[in-house]
Design an enzyme around this catalytic site. Structure first.
Site, PDB file in Angstrom:
ATOM      1  N   THR A 167       3.124   5.224  -6.980  1.00 46.22           N
ATOM      2  CA  THR A 167       4.554   5.479  -6.754  1.00 46.22           C
ATOM      3  C   THR A 167       5.251   5.737  -8.087  1.00 46.22           C
ATOM      4  O   THR A 167       4.810   5.233  -9.115  1.00 46.22           O
ATOM      5  CB  THR A 167       5.141   4.217  -6.080  1.00 46.22           C
ATOM      6  OG1 THR A 167       4.594   4.134  -4.775  1.00 46.22           O
ATOM      7  CG2 THR A 167       6.651   4.237  -5.993  1.00 46.22           C
ATOM      8  N   ARG A 195       4.625   4.589   9.046  1.00 43.36           N
ATOM      9  CA  ARG A 195       4.780   3.391   8.208  1.00 43.36           C
ATOM     10  C   ARG A 195       5.734   3.703   7.033  1.00 43.36           C
ATOM     11  O   ARG A 195       5.610   4.711   6.369  1.00 43.36           O
ATOM     12  CB  ARG A 195       3.423   2.964   7.660  1.00 43.36           C
ATOM     13  CG  ARG A 195       3.447   1.742   6.712  1.00 43.36           C
ATOM     14  CD  ARG A 195       3.438   2.164   5.261  1.00 43.36           C
ATOM     15  NE  ARG A 195       3.325   1.030   4.342  1.00 43.36           N
ATOM     16  CZ  ARG A 195       3.540   1.106   3.033  1.00 43.36           C
ATOM     17  NH1 ARG A 195       3.880   2.250   2.475  1.00 43.36           N
ATOM     18  NH2 ARG A 195       3.412   0.054   2.268  1.00 43.36           N
ATOM     19  N   GLY A 197       7.191   1.769   3.569  1.00 35.58           N
ATOM     20  CA  GLY A 197       7.030   0.586   2.723  1.00 35.58           C
ATOM     21  C   GLY A 197       8.343   0.188   2.078  1.00 35.58           C
ATOM     22  O   GLY A 197       9.433   0.533   2.556  1.00 35.58           O
ATOM     23  N   ASP A 198       8.222  -0.505   0.969  1.00 36.96           N
ATOM     24  CA  ASP A 198       9.418  -0.996   0.270  1.00 36.96           C
ATOM     25  C   ASP A 198      10.215   0.105  -0.427  1.00 36.96           C
ATOM     26  O   ASP A 198      11.442   0.005  -0.576  1.00 36.96           O
ATOM     27  CB  ASP A 198       8.985  -1.984  -0.832  1.00 36.96           C
ATOM     28  CG  ASP A 198       8.108  -1.271  -1.872  1.00 36.96           C
ATOM     29  OD1 ASP A 198       7.019  -0.788  -1.497  1.00 36.96           O
ATOM     30  OD2 ASP A 198       8.523  -1.154  -3.039  1.00 36.96           O
ATOM     31  N   THR A 218       7.111  -0.935  -7.716  1.00 39.85           N
ATOM     32  CA  THR A 218       5.879  -0.303  -7.243  1.00 39.85           C
ATOM     33  C   THR A 218       4.881  -1.395  -6.874  1.00 39.85           C
ATOM     34  O   THR A 218       4.961  -2.502  -7.397  1.00 39.85           O
ATOM     35  CB  THR A 218       5.274   0.616  -8.322  1.00 39.85           C
ATOM     36  OG1 THR A 218       3.956   1.004  -7.903  1.00 39.85           O
ATOM     37  CG2 THR A 218       5.155  -0.073  -9.670  1.00 39.85           C
ATOM     38  N   GLY A 219       3.972  -1.070  -5.984  1.00 33.00           N
ATOM     39  CA  GLY A 219       2.964  -2.052  -5.607  1.00 33.00           C
ATOM     40  C   GLY A 219       2.843  -2.163  -4.108  1.00 33.00           C
ATOM     41  O   GLY A 219       3.236  -1.244  -3.372  1.00 33.00           O
TER      42      GLY A 219
HETATM   43  N1  ASP Z   1       5.224   0.474  -2.863  1.00 31.71           N
HETATM   44  C1  ASP Z   1       4.595   1.644  -2.306  1.00 31.71           C
HETATM   45  C2  ASP Z   1       4.464   1.459  -0.822  1.00 31.71           C
HETATM   46  O1  ASP Z   1       4.090   0.393  -0.396  1.00 31.71           O
HETATM   47  C3  ASP Z   1       3.274   1.937  -2.902  1.00 31.71           C
HETATM   48  C4  ASP Z   1       3.238   1.933  -4.416  1.00 31.71           C
HETATM   49  O2  ASP Z   1       4.138   1.453  -5.059  1.00 31.71           O
HETATM   50  O3  ASP Z   1       2.294   2.437  -4.985  1.00 31.71           O
HETATM   51  O4  ASP Z   1       4.673   2.396  -0.088  1.00 31.71           O
END
Ligand code: ASP
Length: 305
Positions: A167, A195, A197-198, A218-219
């Site tokens: 990300t 889906r 995410g955050d 990120t994560g």
């Molecule tokens: N946080 C992102 C998600 O869960 C993925 C990422 O940060 O690499 O969609």
């Protein structure tokens, strides 16, 4: 005010062979954003320019080169937030937007709502003059190959190694002291269609308040959401200045404490970048590596993985 800029290209187990291209990608993004800020341009224009560079670079999981979902399609999410007004523009589950950050900005600019998803978001894009792309234009050869390897083997975790995350995000402050934060992602590899995410969620993957600072995360999204990590980090920036320690600035303490909470309460891994309200940069991560870069007080770029 002295302008300030920090960017990231994801926190994950970045393999040795990807380190140089991740660093170069962050440098290119700093270049794009900083050239606007030094000329007195706005923080909003700077983060948009920086994120477009990262989205167009297939080494990162955003825009072109995003991970494919379980149907073999790219679905992107993005957000931008204005620290002065607390107004954000966010978009999720986009299949036909080449640069999702541009749509997030358009939503910030002239949509009565703060978040749009899927077809509704794409219709808003078209009506605002942002062209739709062919979904195939977002798929890189490397991600197509990774997806096929995953699918052949029931998405065994081993096939996700080396391209789990990536990300992108940016936080900028301009000469007028305006502060903006932004995040853009293709989400996680082989995610279920739909889906989210955050990343595009205000307070989770991004938050900015001029009383404290701006953050991009990120994560592992499902863990980051549990602790509303971006807002949590911004709230840590509001703590008493005594919270800064001898060898750690208040900004560094806030970043590291938020990531510690991610591990302890979210049981997850990830990272974040931030600028505090005076433009002081900080970062933290509990993954093996995170790609990031920032502009130092003398105007030189520092990038690291
Ligand atoms: N946080 C992102 C998600 O869960 C993925 C990422 O940060 O690499 O969609």
């Amino acid at each position: 005010m002295q302008p300030s800029l920090i960017v990231h290209g994801g926190a994950w187990d970045i393999p040795d062979e990807a380190v140089a291209s991740c660093k170069q990608g962050c440098r290119n993004a700093l270049d794009a954003g900083w050239s606007i800020l030094v000329k007195g341009g706005s923080a909003l224009d700077a983060i948009e320019a920086a994120i477009v560079v990262l989205e167009d670079d297939p080494v990162f999981d955003a825009g072109y080169g995003s991970h494919l979902n379980a149907d073999g399609k790219v679905e992107c999410d993005a957000v931008v937030m204005d620290a002065a007004t607390l107004r954000a523009g966010a978009a999720a589950a986009l299949k036909r937007i080449k640069n999702p950050i541009r749509l997030a900005r358009k939503i910030w600019d002239d949509c009565p709502h703060m978040m749009l998803v899927a077809e509704g978001a794409e219709r808003f894009a078209q009506n605002s003059g942002l062209p739709l792309c062919d979904p195939a234009e977002l798929i890189s050869e490397a991600e197509q190959a990774a997806y096929l390897r995953c699918r052949e083997d029931q998405h065994a975790a081993i096939h996700h190694r080396g391209h789990e995350q990536g990300t992108v995000g940016a936080v900028a402050m301009d000469r007028d002291g305006r502060l903006f934060a932004a995040t853009s992602t293709g989400g996680t590899c082989c995610k279920l269609p739909g889906r989210v995410g955050d990343s595009p969620l205000i307070g989770c993957g991004c938050y900015a308040d001029c009383e404290a600072g701006g953050v991009s995360c990120t994560g592992y999204g499902e863990a980051i959401m549990k602790i509303v990590m971006a807002k949590t980090a911004v709230d840590f920036l509001r703590r008493d200045p005594l919270k800064s320690e001898k060898d750690r600035s208040a900004a560094k303490c806030a970043a590291e404490d938020a990531v510690r909470l991610l591990a302890r309460r979210g049981q997850g891994t990830g990272g974040l970048i931030l600028l505090d309200r005076s433009g002081d940069p900080a970062w933290a991560f509990n993954t093996p590596r995170m790609a990031y870069g920032y502009v130092q007080p003398d105007g030189s770029f520092c990038t690291a993985v």
